[in-house]
Design an enzyme around this catalytic site. Structure first.
Site, PDB file in Angstrom:
ATOM      1  N   TYR A  34     -28.115 -26.147 -10.635  1.00 23.92           N
ATOM      2  CA  TYR A  34     -28.130 -27.481 -11.243  1.00 23.92           C
ATOM      3  C   TYR A  34     -28.053 -27.331 -12.760  1.00 23.92           C
ATOM      4  O   TYR A  34     -29.044 -27.110 -13.445  1.00 23.92           O
ATOM      5  CB  TYR A  34     -29.387 -28.247 -10.857  1.00 23.92           C
ATOM      6  CG  TYR A  34     -29.524 -28.518  -9.372  1.00 23.92           C
ATOM      7  CD1 TYR A  34     -28.451 -28.370  -8.494  1.00 23.92           C
ATOM      8  CD2 TYR A  34     -30.746 -28.916  -8.836  1.00 23.92           C
ATOM      9  CE1 TYR A  34     -28.594 -28.614  -7.140  1.00 23.92           C
ATOM     10  CE2 TYR A  34     -30.892 -29.175  -7.479  1.00 23.92           C
ATOM     11  CZ  TYR A  34     -29.809 -29.021  -6.644  1.00 23.92           C
ATOM     12  OH  TYR A  34     -29.953 -29.270  -5.296  1.00 23.92           O
ATOM     13  N   PRO A  88     -30.999 -38.653   0.703  1.00 26.36           N
ATOM     14  CA  PRO A  88     -31.874 -39.418   1.596  1.00 26.36           C
ATOM     15  C   PRO A  88     -31.688 -40.926   1.528  1.00 26.36           C
ATOM     16  O   PRO A  88     -31.995 -41.634   2.495  1.00 26.36           O
ATOM     17  CB  PRO A  88     -33.279 -39.028   1.124  1.00 26.36           C
ATOM     18  CG  PRO A  88     -33.114 -38.688  -0.319  1.00 26.36           C
ATOM     19  CD  PRO A  88     -31.760 -38.022  -0.392  1.00 26.36           C
ATOM     20  N   PRO A 106     -25.224 -49.627   7.648  1.00 27.50           N
ATOM     21  CA  PRO A 106     -26.428 -50.447   7.845  1.00 27.50           C
ATOM     22  C   PRO A 106     -26.948 -51.111   6.577  1.00 27.50           C
ATOM     23  O   PRO A 106     -27.714 -52.074   6.649  1.00 27.50           O
ATOM     24  CB  PRO A 106     -27.440 -49.443   8.408  1.00 27.50           C
ATOM     25  CG  PRO A 106     -26.613 -48.384   9.055  1.00 27.50           C
ATOM     26  CD  PRO A 106     -25.394 -48.260   8.171  1.00 27.50           C
TER      27      PRO A 106
END
Length: 286
Positions: free
Chosen positions: A66, A212, A218
């Protein structure tokens, strides 16, 4: 409305590492665009890290890739000396050649070199949790697993984990060391790693779902995630995280952000309790 009859534990006991809160913080987004270079606002990144700990985060996930290196250095700058109980997980196994470019590199000498560098960047004598970011298909897996085991035996690493693996690869790694965590993509819209989650739950392995908050179809306006958010006075991100936390007691979401506002919103998901009917509706919608 049906009441929630399921108790959602706030913490998890990780093998070789101890107890941490299940809702943690992912430190990928605090670096530059394309997960490359310095953040646009370094002081803000430091503030976000410090605020995460103030909000009760005791598990931070990062990686040597990162930045590369930038996230680990920022964590040390913001939080060292580390407060008691804070666990920092890092990863090795990717080489970076530019923004958005990720190359698996699992040669034993490279994994060892990167782990040694992470010790320096994080300013610790031992890494709390070292995860293999990817299994390099060009290097025998047992050589990669063996290197991680050696680092643990040498006292340079407390706990070991894997990232984006199959059940078969996870089982193979368990022949070499105790797997404390596994980190695969998993969210409301993508449950392709359900078999890995099931194995993790059976063996007491923490499952860290990356991406996540992604909820896909949905989460569309008028969809079940938005409807649940409106009913419960929450945001759609909080609903997605609350669903993960209820999904399995070994689930450890690590939502990442460079925004203080989004950080506080994400951490609020721990207080969102899905009733049985809402949980079942969201589960069916994925």
């Amino acid at each position: 409305m049906t009441e929630n009859t399921t108790t959602v534990p706030a913490t998890i006991d990780l093998q070789d590492l101890g107890t941490v809160h299940r809702l943690g913080f992912g430190a990928m987004r605090i670096v530059g665009e394309g997960v490359w270079g310095e953040p646009a606002d370094r002081e803000n990144a430091v503030r976000v890290l410090r605020r995460a700990v103030e909000l009760g985060v005791d598990f931070i996930d990062t990686a040597d890739a990162y930045g590369p290196d930038v996230s680990e250095r920022l964590i040390a700058e913001a939080l060292h000396p580390y407060p008691a109980g804070l666990r920092i997980a890092t990863k090795v196994g990717f080489a970076r050649t530019g923004p958005g470019q990720w190359i698996p590199l699992g040669r034993p000498e490279y994994l060892r070199q990167q782990a040694e560098l992470s010790l320096r960047k994080l300013r610790v004598d031992a890494l709390d949790l070292l995860q293999l970011h990817r299994i390099d298909p060009q290097v025998p897996a047992e050589e990669q697993f063996g290197t991680l085991r050696e680092l643990q035996q040498e006292g340079k690493v407390r706990a070991l984990g894997l990232s984006q693996v199959t059940v078969e690869q996870l089982v193979a790694a368990q022949d070499h060391f105790t797997v404390a965590t596994v980190q695969n993509r998993y969210n409301l819209a993508d449950r392709s790693s359900q078999d890995v989650l099931d194995h993790a739950a059976e063996h007491g392995i923490g499952f860290i779902p990356w991406a996540p908050i992604s909820a896909g179809e949905p989460a569309r306006p008028g969809g079940p995630v938005a409807a649940a958010a409106e009913r419960l006075g929450a945001t759609t991100s909080q609903i997605a995280l609350a669903w993960l936390l209820r999904r399995s007691p070994v689930m450890m979401p690590i939502p990442g952000t460079a925004s203080l506002e989004h950080l506080e919103e994400n951490m609020g998901a721990a207080g969102v309790h899905l009733d049985d009917a809402t949980y079942q509706e969201l589960t069916a919608a994925g």
